[in-house]
Design a protein around this motif. Structure first.
Motif, mmCIF file in Angstrom:
data_model
loop_
_atom_site.group_PDB
_atom_site.id
_atom_site.type_symbol
_atom_site.label_atom_id
_atom_site.label_comp_id
_atom_site.label_asym_id
_atom_site.label_seq_id
_atom_site.Cartn_x
_atom_site.Cartn_y
_atom_site.Cartn_z
ATOM 1 N N THR A 40 1.650 5.890 -6.479
ATOM 2 C CA THR A 40 2.046 4.937 -5.435
ATOM 3 C C THR A 40 0.828 4.302 -4.785
ATOM 4 O OG1 THR A 40 4.065 6.193 -4.982
ATOM 5 C CG2 THR A 40 3.318 4.665 -3.283
ATOM 6 N N ALA A 86 -0.797 1.815 -7.141
ATOM 7 C CA ALA A 86 -0.059 0.547 -7.217
ATOM 8 C C ALA A 86 -0.347 -0.324 -5.994
ATOM 9 C CB ALA A 86 1.438 0.821 -7.340
ATOM 10 N N ILE A 87 -0.374 0.302 -4.818
ATOM 11 C CA ILE A 87 -0.675 -0.453 -3.595
ATOM 12 C C ILE A 87 -2.104 -0.977 -3.634
ATOM 13 C CG2 ILE A 87 -0.915 -0.278 -1.091
ATOM 14 C CD1 ILE A 87 1.343 1.776 -1.135
ATOM 15 N N LEU A 139 -2.205 -4.062 -5.695
ATOM 16 C CA LEU A 139 -1.633 -5.167 -4.929
ATOM 17 C C LEU A 139 -2.659 -5.748 -3.957
ATOM 18 C CD1 LEU A 139 0.780 -6.872 -3.871
ATOM 19 C CD2 LEU A 139 1.290 -4.964 -2.329
ATOM 20 N N GLY A 189 0.381 4.387 -12.110
ATOM 21 C CA GLY A 189 0.619 3.456 -11.009
ATOM 22 C C GLY A 189 0.213 2.039 -11.357
ATOM 23 N N TYR A 232 3.047 -0.999 -11.971
ATOM 24 C CA TYR A 232 2.942 -2.164 -11.082
ATOM 25 C C TYR A 232 2.729 -3.443 -11.896
ATOM 26 C CZ TYR A 232 0.958 -5.547 -7.851
ATOM 27 O OH TYR A 232 0.692 -6.689 -7.165
ATOM 28 N N VAL A 240 5.549 -6.287 -11.699
ATOM 29 C CA VAL A 240 5.201 -7.369 -10.761
ATOM 30 C C VAL A 240 4.527 -8.542 -11.468
ATOM 31 C CG1 VAL A 240 3.873 -7.956 -8.694
ATOM 32 C CG2 VAL A 240 5.020 -5.739 -8.864
#
Length: 333
Positions: free
Chosen positions: A111, A114-115, A118, A287, A291, A295
């Protein structure tokens, strides 16, 4: 009580790990795996470029096959992250030999990864957009009429452009940087996982296990190469950059094999260090891949982009086929 006391040393010995004395019987096959995987990984990366550069292919055909190839690659990458990498990470970080408390560390690390991707993509795109869209200051003081006209133009641009975040998507330079960032981050996630699976082959001792791993991982890297090559083509990178980035991917698994061969005498897949390193890196890789697939590949091509229904149906079929192929390989590796 006596049974428990007898079991404790056995568990400790299993976690400490011993060295398998049968590495020699599969050594030649593992050395061959170095070359075989490199050739198949290279072929996967080269195929998108070779198809795209065919002189007989029109621009419309190039756009169509690139969309299908990206959809297939998105299915491959999503399945790699969810079916291949994430379970391995969860198993490694929940192993009793680590002595860690019961907690889904793999999910948390994935998680956060992935953040982080981003945030990285957003920062790079915002910085490049600001640099390339910064207004030029006039050398002389403008007149009242010019000030009024400029103010009106800026207001209109803000309402119709910045207010709906269209300038970044309409700016080809910003879009190119975004696609390049996607390709580079995706390659980083795939390369991390590829090195780890290469180590798995390098330290394997059983001849039958090595054969199964070699067959499965060869197809695994071939499909990932096609997915990565399609992203390289969309980023419109130079031929030299394509060669360099493709070589990095193609060499990642052979590098892992070489590392595995080098540490085979002391490596134990149940030691706390190896479990921790594998679990953390696999979690980060999972992750990133999940992602990027959802995305940057699937959402962009199937949700944001306006395409004919027929093209979307073909794309969905390619997406499912890519996921099915990688899911099938999970039976063997």
């Amino acid at each position: 009580m006596s049974v428990a006391l007898a079991a404790a040393p056995d568990a400790a010995a299993a976690c400490a790990g011993g060295t398998d004395q049968n590495f020699g019987e599969s050594f030649n096959l593992r050395v061959a795996a170095f070359c075989v995987i490199f050739v198949c990984s290279s072929a996967g990366v080269v195929i998108p470029a070779a198809l795209h550069l065919r002189p007989s292919m029109s621009n419309a055909m190039r756009g169509g096959w690139l969309f299908v190839a990206k959809a297939f690659g998105a299915g491959v990458i999503l399945a790699v992250g969810l079916i291949h990498v994430m379970p391995d990470a969860a198993n490694a970080l929940s192993d009793p030999c680590l002595g860690w408390p019961s907690y889904p560390f793999a999910g948390m690390i994935a998680t956060l990864a992935a953040i982080a991707v981003l945030v990285l993509e957003g920062c790079i795109t915002a910085i490049f957009e600001r640099v390339n869209t910064a207004p030029t200051l006039p050398l002389q003081a403008p007149s009242d009429l010019e000030m009024s006209r400029t103010s009106k133009e800026l207001t209109t641009a803000y309402v119709h452009g910045h207010g709906h975040n269209q300038e970044a998507s309409d700016n080809p330079k910003v879009e190119k940087v975004r696609h390049l960032t996607i390709a580079q981050v995706l390659e980083a996630g795939i390369a991390i996982h590829s090195v780890l699976i290469g180590v798995t082959i390098g330290v394997a001792s059983n001849l039958g296990v090595v054969r199964s791993l070699l067959a499965a991982i060869t197809f695994h890297q071939f499909f990932e190469g096609i997915a990565l090559g399609a992203c390289f083509m969309e980023a419109a990178i130079s031929r030299w950059s394509y060669v360099v980035m493709g070589a990095i991917f193609a060499l990642s698994t052979p590098l892992g094999v070489a590392i595995g061969l080098g540490v085979q005498a002391t490596y134990s897949d149940h030691s706390p260090i190896s479990l921790g390193v594998q679990g953390v890196f696999d979690s980060v890789s999972a992750g990133i891949l999940i992602y990027m697939a959802l995305v940057d590949l699937i959402a962009v091509d199937f949700v944001e982009a306006k395409r004919p229904l027929r093209a979307k149906v073909v794309g969905y079929a390619a997406l499912f086929f890519g996921a099915f192929c990688m899911g099938l390989l999970a039976i063997w590796a």
